[in-house]
Design a protein around this motif. Sequence first.
Motif, short mmCIF file in Angstrom:
data_model
loop_
_atom_site.label_atom_id
_atom_site.label_comp_id
_atom_site.label_asym_id
_atom_site.label_seq_id
_atom_site.Cartn_x
_atom_site.Cartn_y
_atom_site.Cartn_z
N PRO A 22 0.73 -0.99 0.24
CA PRO A 22 -0.10 0.04 -0.18
C PRO A 22 0.90 1.36 -0.07
O PRO A 22 0.50 2.02 -0.59
CB PRO A 22 -1.00 -0.11 1.28
CG PRO A 22 -0.26 -1.16 2.16
CD PRO A 22 0.78 -2.25 1.06
N TYR A 78 1.94 1.51 -3.46
CA TYR A 78 0.49 2.25 -4.28
C TYR A 78 0.39 3.72 -4.31
O TYR A 78 0.23 4.23 -5.18
CB TYR A 78 -0.53 1.42 -3.60
CG TYR A 78 -1.73 1.75 -4.63
CD1 TYR A 78 -2.08 1.08 -5.74
CD2 TYR A 78 -2.52 2.95 -4.01
CE1 TYR A 78 -3.25 1.78 -6.47
CE2 TYR A 78 -3.98 3.47 -4.90
CZ TYR A 78 -4.09 2.76 -6.08
OH TYR A 78 -5.12 3.08 -6.73
N TYR A 93 0.60 6.12 -7.10
CA TYR A 93 -0.23 7.05 -7.56
C TYR A 93 -0.04 8.46 -7.54
O TYR A 93 -0.43 9.06 -8.67
CB TYR A 93 -1.72 6.68 -6.43
CG TYR A 93 -2.74 7.88 -6.87
CD1 TYR A 93 -3.49 7.11 -7.82
CD2 TYR A 93 -3.00 8.75 -6.14
CE1 TYR A 93 -4.81 8.04 -7.96
CE2 TYR A 93 -3.88 9.55 -6.56
CZ TYR A 93 -4.98 9.33 -7.27
OH TYR A 93 -6.00 10.13 -7.66
N ASP A 114 3.26 0.67 -11.38
CA ASP A 114 1.90 0.11 -11.44
C ASP A 114 2.23 -1.44 -11.61
O ASP A 114 1.78 -2.20 -10.92
CB ASP A 114 0.80 0.63 -12.40
CG ASP A 114 1.35 0.76 -13.85
OD1 ASP A 114 2.42 1.03 -14.15
OD2 ASP A 114 0.42 0.52 -14.65
N ILE A 159 3.86 -2.80 -8.44
CA ILE A 159 2.81 -3.06 -7.31
C ILE A 159 1.96 -4.45 -7.63
O ILE A 159 1.79 -5.15 -6.70
CB ILE A 159 1.83 -1.75 -7.02
CG1 ILE A 159 2.75 -0.42 -6.60
CG2 ILE A 159 0.82 -1.99 -6.01
CD1 ILE A 159 3.76 -0.77 -5.32
N MET A 183 -2.96 2.47 -11.96
CA MET A 183 -2.65 1.76 -10.88
C MET A 183 -3.52 0.56 -10.55
O MET A 183 -3.14 -0.62 -10.27
CB MET A 183 -2.48 2.68 -9.62
CG MET A 183 -1.48 3.66 -9.43
SD MET A 183 0.21 3.19 -9.87
CE MET A 183 0.33 2.40 -8.38
N VAL A 219 -3.09 -3.84 -9.74
CA VAL A 219 -3.56 -4.17 -8.71
C VAL A 219 -4.57 -5.50 -9.09
O VAL A 219 -4.53 -6.47 -8.25
CB VAL A 219 -4.29 -3.23 -7.82
CG1 VAL A 219 -5.09 -3.86 -6.50
CG2 VAL A 219 -3.38 -2.06 -7.27
#
Length: 166
Positions: free
Chosen positions: A51, A54, A58, A79, A82, A140, A144
């Motif tokens: 996180p 992320y 972002y 991205d 992650i 992103m 995920v």
Amino acid sequence: MKDTWAKITATVFYVGYMKPAPGTWGSLAALPLALLIYWIGGFWLFLIAIPAGYIKGYIATKWMTEGADNHDPSEIVIDEVIGQWIALLPVFFGAYWVNADVLGLWPGWVAAFVLFRLFDITKPGPVGWADRKDNATGVMLDDVIAGVFAALFVVLLAIIWHVFLL
């Protein structure tokens, strides 16, 4: 300074400028970074890094794409990092749980990498939905979701291997 930080972060130390297939290079770069984080702080630091990465990714992606026509330039690969880390979560958790050498679980690494790339490239269902958002969230979020799909399949493959084939 803000632009330099954003570029270094979003391109993962300029890995995103490698050709061909910068997304694959970004996914490959995620592997030694994940291992380094795991070696430094174990499973829990790796879990926190997702996180944290992320959020940082972002912000960097938003800064790099603000006002641009292309909201998902190929050089942005944070991205992929992650998403790849999410795909590796079951492998790292398994190593933590049974106190195994994380490198000894290399088949899980291979499965996580291949499955993540497959879902990221083909963009099935919700991966494609997220990818069609023309903003930093979409950049992103599609990775995920691809990472979550890959992680679920890594777990499924591990169950098949350990329960039915061993």
